[in-house]
Design a protein around this motif. Structure first.
Motif, PDB file in Angstrom:
ATOM      1  N   TYR A 114      35.982 -22.012  99.959  1.00 32.57           N
ATOM      2  CA  TYR A 114      37.201 -22.967 100.191  1.00 32.57           C
ATOM      3  C   TYR A 114      37.784 -23.350  98.862  1.00 32.57           C
ATOM      4  O   TYR A 114      38.958 -23.829  98.919  1.00 32.57           O
ATOM      5  CB  TYR A 114      37.153 -24.092 100.955  1.00 32.57           C
ATOM      6  N   GLU A 115      36.990 -23.312  97.892  1.00 41.40           N
ATOM      7  CA  GLU A 115      37.450 -23.892  96.578  1.00 41.40           C
ATOM      8  C   GLU A 115      38.866 -23.274  95.992  1.00 41.40           C
ATOM      9  O   GLU A 115      39.641 -24.126  95.685  1.00 41.40           O
ATOM     10  CB  GLU A 115      36.405 -23.788  95.441  1.00 41.40           C
ATOM     11  N   LEU A 116      38.873 -22.087  95.934  1.00 41.82           N
ATOM     12  CA  LEU A 116      40.101 -21.264  95.346  1.00 41.82           C
ATOM     13  C   LEU A 116      41.206 -21.660  96.238  1.00 41.82           C
ATOM     14  O   LEU A 116      42.345 -21.727  95.893  1.00 41.82           O
ATOM     15  CB  LEU A 116      39.912 -19.810  95.152  1.00 41.82           C
ATOM     16  N   GLN A 117      41.334 -21.497  97.624  1.00 39.79           N
ATOM     17  CA  GLN A 117      42.041 -21.779  98.490  1.00 39.79           C
ATOM     18  C   GLN A 117      42.747 -23.277  98.299  1.00 39.79           C
ATOM     19  O   GLN A 117      43.777 -23.389  98.469  1.00 39.79           O
ATOM     20  CB  GLN A 117      41.666 -21.830 100.064  1.00 39.79           C
TER      21      GLN A 117
ATOM     22  N   PRO B 112      38.933 -26.361  88.159  1.00 32.16           N
ATOM     23  CA  PRO B 112      37.822 -25.569  87.614  1.00 32.16           C
ATOM     24  C   PRO B 112      36.934 -26.285  86.517  1.00 32.16           C
ATOM     25  O   PRO B 112      37.602 -27.359  86.036  1.00 32.16           O
ATOM     26  CB  PRO B 112      39.184 -24.801  86.801  1.00 32.16           C
ATOM     27  N   LEU B 113      35.843 -25.912  86.311  1.00 33.31           N
ATOM     28  CA  LEU B 113      35.244 -24.491  86.706  1.00 33.31           C
ATOM     29  C   LEU B 113      34.789 -24.657  88.042  1.00 33.31           C
ATOM     30  O   LEU B 113      33.852 -25.660  88.458  1.00 33.31           O
ATOM     31  CB  LEU B 113      34.496 -23.993  85.485  1.00 33.31           C
ATOM     32  N   LEU B 114      34.863 -23.583  88.695  1.00 27.65           N
ATOM     33  CA  LEU B 114      34.247 -23.643  90.396  1.00 27.65           C
ATOM     34  C   LEU B 114      32.722 -23.091  90.490  1.00 27.65           C
ATOM     35  O   LEU B 114      32.194 -23.404  91.236  1.00 27.65           O
ATOM     36  CB  LEU B 114      35.036 -22.682  91.231  1.00 27.65           C
ATOM     37  N   ARG B 115      31.978 -22.954  89.155  1.00 25.60           N
ATOM     38  CA  ARG B 115      30.724 -22.653  89.253  1.00 25.60           C
ATOM     39  C   ARG B 115      30.460 -22.956  87.826  1.00 25.60           C
ATOM     40  O   ARG B 115      31.161 -22.902  86.830  1.00 25.60           O
ATOM     41  CB  ARG B 115      30.467 -21.054  89.347  1.00 25.60           C
TER      42      ARG B 115
ATOM     43  N   CYS C 168      35.696 -15.680  89.071  1.00 23.70           N
ATOM     44  CA  CYS C 168      36.933 -16.405  88.943  1.00 23.70           C
ATOM     45  C   CYS C 168      36.635 -17.707  88.877  1.00 23.70           C
ATOM     46  O   CYS C 168      36.465 -18.313  89.937  1.00 23.70           O
ATOM     47  CB  CYS C 168      37.897 -15.800  89.989  1.00 23.70           C
ATOM     48  N   ALA C 169      36.755 -18.437  87.786  1.00 23.89           N
ATOM     49  CA  ALA C 169      36.443 -19.813  87.518  1.00 23.89           C
ATOM     50  C   ALA C 169      37.510 -20.848  87.999  1.00 23.89           C
ATOM     51  O   ALA C 169      37.147 -21.883  88.413  1.00 23.89           O
ATOM     52  CB  ALA C 169      35.994 -19.852  86.105  1.00 23.89           C
ATOM     53  N   GLY C 170      38.709 -20.450  88.393  1.00 26.89           N
ATOM     54  CA  GLY C 170      39.498 -21.140  88.631  1.00 26.89           C
ATOM     55  C   GLY C 170      40.954 -20.874  88.584  1.00 26.89           C
ATOM     56  O   GLY C 170      41.446 -19.862  87.855  1.00 26.89           O
ATOM     57  N   LEU C 171      42.138 -21.629  89.091  1.00 28.26           N
ATOM     58  CA  LEU C 171      43.369 -21.282  89.060  1.00 28.26           C
ATOM     59  C   LEU C 171      44.125 -22.090  88.205  1.00 28.26           C
ATOM     60  O   LEU C 171      43.869 -23.360  88.308  1.00 28.26           O
ATOM     61  CB  LEU C 171      43.849 -21.062  90.408  1.00 28.26           C
ATOM     62  N   TYR C 172      44.901 -21.821  87.541  1.00 30.78           N
ATOM     63  CA  TYR C 172      45.833 -22.727  86.633  1.00 30.78           C
ATOM     64  C   TYR C 172      47.355 -22.319  86.749  1.00 30.78           C
ATOM     65  O   TYR C 172      47.911 -21.493  87.655  1.00 30.78           O
ATOM     66  CB  TYR C 172      45.452 -22.621  85.219  1.00 30.78           C
ATOM     67  N   GLU C 173      48.256 -23.323  86.063  1.00 30.14           N
ATOM     68  CA  GLU C 173      49.761 -22.957  86.199  1.00 30.14           C
ATOM     69  C   GLU C 173      50.195 -22.921  87.241  1.00 30.14           C
ATOM     70  O   GLU C 173      50.940 -21.730  87.889  1.00 30.14           O
ATOM     71  CB  GLU C 173      49.881 -21.953  85.261  1.00 30.14           C
TER      72      GLU C 173
ATOM     73  N   LEU D 215      40.730  -6.042  91.633  1.00 34.01           N
ATOM     74  CA  LEU D 215      39.749  -6.948  92.322  1.00 34.01           C
ATOM     75  C   LEU D 215      38.593  -7.243  91.539  1.00 34.01           C
ATOM     76  O   LEU D 215      38.185  -6.743  90.627  1.00 34.01           O
ATOM     77  CB  LEU D 215      39.167  -5.900  93.376  1.00 34.01           C
ATOM     78  N   VAL D 216      38.304  -8.683  91.756  1.00 30.65           N
ATOM     79  CA  VAL D 216      37.356  -9.306  90.929  1.00 30.65           C
ATOM     80  C   VAL D 216      36.065  -9.789  91.868  1.00 30.65           C
ATOM     81  O   VAL D 216      36.339 -10.212  92.867  1.00 30.65           O
ATOM     82  CB  VAL D 216      37.845 -10.588  90.124  1.00 30.65           C
ATOM     83  N   GLU D 217      34.820  -9.493  91.280  1.00 31.93           N
ATOM     84  CA  GLU D 217      33.635  -9.587  91.836  1.00 31.93           C
ATOM     85  C   GLU D 217      32.655 -10.184  91.124  1.00 31.93           C
ATOM     86  O   GLU D 217      32.497  -9.809  90.022  1.00 31.93           O
ATOM     87  CB  GLU D 217      32.962  -8.532  92.352  1.00 31.93           C
ATOM     88  N   ALA D 218      32.095 -11.548  91.582  1.00 27.36           N
ATOM     89  CA  ALA D 218      31.282 -12.279  90.574  1.00 27.36           C
ATOM     90  C   ALA D 218      29.830 -11.354  90.415  1.00 27.36           C
ATOM     91  O   ALA D 218      29.258 -11.729  89.251  1.00 27.36           O
ATOM     92  CB  ALA D 218      31.099 -13.651  91.170  1.00 27.36           C
ATOM     93  N   GLU D 219      29.629 -10.912  91.578  1.00 26.82           N
ATOM     94  CA  GLU D 219      28.228 -10.208  91.123  1.00 26.82           C
ATOM     95  C   GLU D 219      28.207  -8.834  90.452  1.00 26.82           C
ATOM     96  O   GLU D 219      29.251  -8.320  90.350  1.00 26.82           O
ATOM     97  CB  GLU D 219      27.389  -9.871  92.423  1.00 26.82           C
ATOM     98  N   LEU D 220      27.149  -8.192  90.183  1.00 24.42           N
ATOM     99  CA  LEU D 220      27.216  -6.799  89.423  1.00 24.42           C
ATOM    100  C   LEU D 220      27.634  -5.715  90.308  1.00 24.42           C
ATOM    101  O   LEU D 220      28.213  -5.079  89.818  1.00 24.42           O
ATOM    102  CB  LEU D 220      25.775  -6.804  88.722  1.00 24.42           C
ATOM    103  N   ASN D 221      27.263  -5.833  91.560  1.00 27.92           N
ATOM    104  CA  ASN D 221      27.571  -4.695  92.482  1.00 27.92           C
ATOM    105  C   ASN D 221      28.474  -5.296  93.603  1.00 27.92           C
ATOM    106  O   ASN D 221      28.542  -6.323  94.019  1.00 27.92           O
ATOM    107  CB  ASN D 221      26.365  -4.217  92.990  1.00 27.92           C
ATOM    108  N   LEU D 222      29.343  -4.273  93.676  1.00 26.95           N
ATOM    109  CA  LEU D 222      30.419  -4.643  94.823  1.00 26.95           C
ATOM    110  C   LEU D 222      29.739  -4.458  96.282  1.00 26.95           C
ATOM    111  O   LEU D 222      28.403  -3.709  96.473  1.00 26.95           O
ATOM    112  CB  LEU D 222      31.676  -3.585  94.633  1.00 26.95           C
TER     113      LEU D 222
END
Length: 412
Positions: free
Chosen positions: A276-279, A395-398, A132-137, A95-102
């Motif tokens: 919607y970006e990663l989708q 990418p990059l999404l942010r 998660c800055a983006g999807l590749y491959e 699991l990946v979370e951009a903020e410091l706290n879940l």
């Protein structure tokens, strides 16, 4: 926009610049070529932009590579539940979370206290403060940017629990200080950062109105384009927000239809734009929801096994009323100071798709990368009978600093 603390003459320059279209400088201040840098430096100072840092930032650690079966992006309640369910099925989950706290929004919602405590009791493998800055491959690898440096993650299945962000419809006066989204309001209310005695107005759809009332805040009035929960004060269902008024450079009232003029010191807007970006990087297409607020949705089959959960899968409830009345003075892009009239003029001049609009007006090129303005841009195109499609979401999404990517060699 000019900083008000820099003097009255800067405010005057700002007022004058508001009357100019975003492309005013396109064929001006470019000649002679030798003076271009001089012009750009002066424009930067007039804009009130901060000085560029004098020192070089440290590099972002080391490149790493990692593998897992299931990648869950988003550490809110929906993401935590999805990760737990996958672990119980015997899957290798990260699991990946951009903020410091879940915990996501639940951290600021008193009604979610018990649910959050239960979710946090069984978290499992996770990376916090990691984007998660983006999807590749072909969607099989993800670029993760965290405190220890960038990581290239290879995975088999993807769970999008990216939540939603505040959707601010366009209306006259929508740039006034004191107009905020519900998610920002929840954080302020949880931190008891709203001054006592302020008159708080709420304009929202039904679900977000319920969430706003769950904060315990007292609202001077509630309005929205559809049905609303019962309220002790003035309530205006099936209403359209016509404009916001302000004095002393801050919001002081709104105009509603029906409802007339309603005063407030803080205006909370309760609509959501699902992430919607990663989708879309996973292969889905964009569509546009036209009520109650213009939001971008995703549809179609992804190119990888993917599940969308939580607010990222949100579908707005239908409404017979438009949330906000279109106004030429409304800001479509708050990051780049682009008004609706600028977008409409550009479309009439032949810049009739979203990519051309970006290049002509600058809308969608600011720090939010279009998250706050894509819906309004597509709405303007749809109203003009033009094709509705998002720009390519690469990418990059942010925004990511170069220092975060300037890492040393990969570590297996």
């Amino acid at each position: 926009m000019p900083r008000q603390t820099r003097g009255g003459w800067r405010r005057l320059v700002g007022r004058l610049s508001e009357r100019l279209p975003p492309w005013f400088y396109e064929h001006r201040l470019l000649w002679p070529r030798a003076l271009r840098q001089f012009y750009f430096e002066r424009l930067r100072r007039l804009s009130g932009a901060p000085d560029l840092p004098a020192n070089t930032a440290p590099t972002g650690g080391r490149w790493r590579e990692r593998r897992c079966e299931v990648l869950v992006v988003g550490g809110g309640l929906a993401g935590l539940a999805a990760a737990r369910a996958q672990r119980k099925a015997g899957r290798d989950v990260l699991l990946v979370e951009a903020e410091l706290n879940l915990g996501g929004r639940a951290r600021f919602q008193p009604a979610m206290k018990d649910a959050l405590a239960a979710a946090m009791s069984d978290v499992g493998p996770h990376l916090s403060a990691t984007l998660c800055a983006g999807l590749y491959e072909q969607g099989r690898q993800a670029l993760l940017i965290g405190p220890g440096g960038p990581t290239l993650l290879t995975f088999q299945e993807f769970v999008a629990a990216t939540g939603a962000y505040d959707r601010l419809p366009g209306f006259a006066g929508n740039d006034l200080p004191g107009i905020i989204g519900l998610r920002a309001f929840e954080r302020l209310a949880a931190g008891r950062s709203i001054p006592a005695g302020w008159r708080i107005g709420l304009f929202a759809d039904g679900e977000h109105a319920k969430a706003a009332r769950a904060t315990g805040a007292e609202f001077a009035w509630i309005a929205g384009p559809g049905e609303l929960p019962p309220a002790s004060g003035p309530c205006f269902p099936d209403a359209t927000l016509l404009a916001a008024e302000g004095r002393r450079q801050a919001v002081s009232a709104v105009l509603l239809d029906p409802g007339g003029r309603q005063e407030c010191d803080l205006l909370v807007i309760g609509f959501a734009q699902p992430g919607y970006e990663l989708q879309m990087q996973a292969g889905q297409r964009a569509s546009l929801s036209r009520s109650p607020a213009m939001v971008v949705l995703t549809e179609g089959d992804p190119i990888i096994p993917m599940t969308v959960v939580g607010e990222a899968s949100l579908k707005p409830a239908p409404s017979t009323r438009r949330a906000a009345a279109p106004s030429p003075l409304a800001f479509v892009c708050l990051c780049e100071d682009v008004r609706r009239r600028d977008v409409e003029t550009a479309i009439a001049d032949g810049f009739a798709d979203v990519e051309l609009l970006k290049r002509r007006t600058g809308a969608g090129t600011g720090p939010c990368q279009g998250k706050l303005c894509h819906g309004e841009m597509l709405a303007c195109l749809a109203e003009a009978g033009r094709p509705v499609a998002l720009p390519t979401l690469r990418p990059l999404l942010r925004p990511v600093s170069l220092a975060a990517l300037a890492a040393t060699e990969a570590v297996p």
